[in-house]
Design a protein around this motif. Structure first.
Motif, PDB file in Angstrom:
ATOM      1  N   ILE A  72       0.862  -1.191   0.000  1.00 40.58           N
ATOM      2  CA  ILE A  72       0.000   0.000   0.000  1.00 40.58           C
ATOM      3  C   ILE A  72       0.890   1.230   0.000  1.00 40.58           C
ATOM      4  O   ILE A  72       1.757   1.373   0.866  1.00 40.58           O
ATOM      5  N   THR A 341       2.463  -1.967   4.396  1.00 41.58           N
ATOM      6  CA  THR A 341       1.327  -2.894   4.496  1.00 41.58           C
ATOM      7  C   THR A 341       0.340  -2.418   5.560  1.00 41.58           C
ATOM      8  O   THR A 341      -0.510  -1.591   5.288  1.00 41.58           O
ATOM      9  N   ILE A 342       0.483  -2.906   6.775  1.00 42.80           N
ATOM     10  CA  ILE A 342      -0.531  -2.649   7.797  1.00 42.80           C
ATOM     11  C   ILE A 342      -0.520  -1.205   8.291  1.00 42.80           C
ATOM     12  O   ILE A 342      -1.578  -0.658   8.629  1.00 42.80           O
ATOM     13  N   ALA A 345      -2.391   0.933   5.882  1.00 46.93           N
ATOM     14  CA  ALA A 345      -3.792   0.500   5.956  1.00 46.93           C
ATOM     15  C   ALA A 345      -4.489   1.158   7.141  1.00 46.93           C
ATOM     16  O   ALA A 345      -5.657   1.588   7.051  1.00 46.93           O
ATOM     17  N   LYS A 346      -3.789   1.278   8.272  1.00 50.94           N
ATOM     18  CA  LYS A 346      -4.360   1.944   9.442  1.00 50.94           C
ATOM     19  C   LYS A 346      -4.597   3.422   9.172  1.00 50.94           C
ATOM     20  O   LYS A 346      -5.653   3.969   9.523  1.00 50.94           O
ATOM     21  N   LEU A 350      -8.387   1.328   6.714  1.00 50.88           N
ATOM     22  CA  LEU A 350      -8.730   0.129   5.940  1.00 50.88           C
ATOM     23  C   LEU A 350      -8.080  -1.132   6.497  1.00 50.88           C
ATOM     24  O   LEU A 350      -8.072  -2.171   5.828  1.00 50.88           O
ATOM     25  N   ASP A 351      -7.543  -1.076   7.702  1.00 49.33           N
ATOM     26  CA  ASP A 351      -6.801  -2.209   8.237  1.00 49.33           C
ATOM     27  C   ASP A 351      -7.685  -3.411   8.565  1.00 49.33           C
ATOM     28  O   ASP A 351      -7.161  -4.506   8.764  1.00 49.33           O
ATOM     29  N   ILE A 354      -7.442  -4.770   4.488  1.00 50.88           N
ATOM     30  CA  ILE A 354      -6.193  -4.973   3.763  1.00 50.88           C
ATOM     31  C   ILE A 354      -5.010  -4.698   4.683  1.00 50.88           C
ATOM     32  O   ILE A 354      -5.168  -4.251   5.809  1.00 50.88           O
ATOM     33  N   GLY A 355      -3.794  -4.981   4.205  1.00 47.49           N
ATOM     34  CA  GLY A 355      -2.589  -4.652   4.948  1.00 47.49           C
ATOM     35  C   GLY A 355      -1.940  -5.825   5.656  1.00 47.49           C
ATOM     36  O   GLY A 355      -0.799  -5.723   6.100  1.00 47.49           O
ATOM     37  N   LYS A 361     -10.044 -11.301   5.646  1.00 42.53           N
ATOM     38  CA  LYS A 361      -9.580 -10.106   4.958  1.00 42.53           C
ATOM     39  C   LYS A 361      -9.634 -10.297   3.445  1.00 42.53           C
ATOM     40  O   LYS A 361      -9.687 -11.419   2.937  1.00 42.53           O
TER      41      LYS A 361
END
Length: 404
Positions: A72, A341-342, A345-346, A350-351, A354-355, A361
């Motif tokens: 991401i 990634t995570i 997403a946070k 959107l965590d 995705i992430g 998920k």
């Protein structure tokens, strides 16, 4: 006999159960394992070292290759500012008014910008597209998947934040116009006045006087979306914190070239930093502190970091390479992967989807030839929502993107 249309075939492919076996699975939240990930109806249905292949599933033997969540990039200008396009061909900045809070990035995104294909080749399955930084308040961002025929089928969250800029960019733009703001103090005043106007607008609550600018600012004041603050220098970051204190909104720092100077303050306040781009020259004064060591310094201070390309400033397929060089200069490997990634997403809210890899998920997956932090490895296959959207054709040395 009736032949199904390509769209119908694609939908059927998404519904079919897929089992990716014998993979080195890196879930991000959780320990890596050698095993299987099962995808059904666009979601991760099961995963683990002892997960069994469901009857009738399509099986892909990964043969030890690495399976990760799609990366991401939480700050790009994809589709608004294609590489090589400048001036009237770019739609990234509406620099006719210092406050353009009501404009929306989603209205200017071209899904056929070649950068979206480059994103897939780099394992990037989701992005946050921001307006530019020419105005103190630039407009509403949108979070998208990186494959689709039209924007509505790509949207993950809209709007996903409101872009604002401090520092050299807005003061240079309006200084050349002999208009306010031409200084840092003028930029801060423009932002303050906009928020005061929005507070007054909200207090009146007059449906007959709707204003797109005020509606966007009201979303920030109600903490429905974050305030995405472009800033590089430590003094601009201090101004960003000061404004957030005055108006009580959720603050996210974009770029953060000198954020490590205030790392302890940012960590204590829980303000995330989207740091980057990291590959560019020190092309203006406020970038003189740029260093590939800065992400490691920020993370060591306890700040939650994401790494960004600001595409097309740095090509989006180089996102993971920025992480690799940041690791070389001191950033922890695990943190580097979380930073694409995570963590973003946070930031994008959107965590839950995705992430990371977890049951329930979205099946946004990338199969790598090996460790993605090794620059010699490449993305071999990419799925978004369980749909195959990219594969690397080793025979022809090229990436093949699925039809939109």
């Amino acid at each position: 006999m009736t032949t199904a249309s390509p769209v119908a075939r694609n939908r059927a492919r998404v519904r079919k159960t897929l089992a990716i076996t014998n993979a080195m699975v890196v879930p991000i939240d959780g320990e890596p394992f050698e095993g299987t990930v099962v995808v059904r109806s666009g979601k991760i249905a099961a995963m683990g070292p002892k997960t069994k292949v469901p009857a009738g599933a399509e099986v892909l033997d990964a043969e030890g290759q690495w399976l990760l969540p799609g990366f991401i990039d939480a700050h790009v200008h994809l589709g608004m500012h294609p590489e090589g396009e400048v001036g009237s061909t770019s739609d990234v900045n509406e620099m006719t008014d210092p406050v353009t809070a009501g404009v929306r990035a989603i209205d200017a995104v071209d899904p056929f910008d070649p950068g979206f294909d480059d994103a897939l080749a780099g394992g990037v399955t989701a992005v946050n597209i921001n307006p530019g930084s020419g105005n103190p308040i630039g407009g509403l961002a949108v979070a998208l998947h990186t494959h689709g025929r039209y924007v509505e089928e790509m949207v993950l969250r809209s709007p996903s934040g409101l872009k604002s800029a401090l520092g050299e960019n807005p003061k240079t733009v309006y200084g050349h116009k002999k208009a306010m703001p031409s200084t840092r103090l003028g930029t801060a005043m423009v932002i303050r006045k906009a928020f005061i106007d929005a507070q007054n607008y909200m207090a009146k609550n007059d449906p007959a006087a709707r204003d797109p600018k005020m509606e966007a600012l009201a979303m920030v004041l109600r903490r429905e979306i974050p305030w995405r603050q472009h800033c590089h220098r430590a003094d601009d970051i201090a101004t960003a914190l000061r404004l957030a204190d005055e108006f009580g909104y959720e603050l996210v720092l974009d770029h953060g070239t000198e954020a490590h100077i205030l790392g302890d303050v940012l960590a204590e306040r829980g303000v995330p930093v989207l740091i980057g781009p990291l590959f560019t020259t020190k092309s203006k004064v406020e970038l003189r502190g740029r260093s590939l060591a800065n992400p490691g310094k920020l993370a060591a201070a306890g700040v939650e970091i994401s790494i960004i390309t600001d595409h097309p400033v740095v090509p989006i397929n180089f996102l993971i390479h920025q992480c690799t060089l940041a690791v070389k200069e001191g950033l922890d490997r695990e943190t580097a992967l979380r930073a694409v990634t995570i963590n973003p997403a946070k930031v994008l809210g959107l965590d839950s989807r995705i992430g990371s890899l977890a049951v329930g998920k979205d099946a946004d997956l990338v199969l790598w030839s090996g460790d993605p932090l090794d620059v010699m490895q490449r993305a071999l296959k990419v799925w978004i929502g369980g749909k195959p959207v990219y594969h690397y054709d080793g025979d022809e040395r090229r990436g093949v993107v699925a039809a939109r």
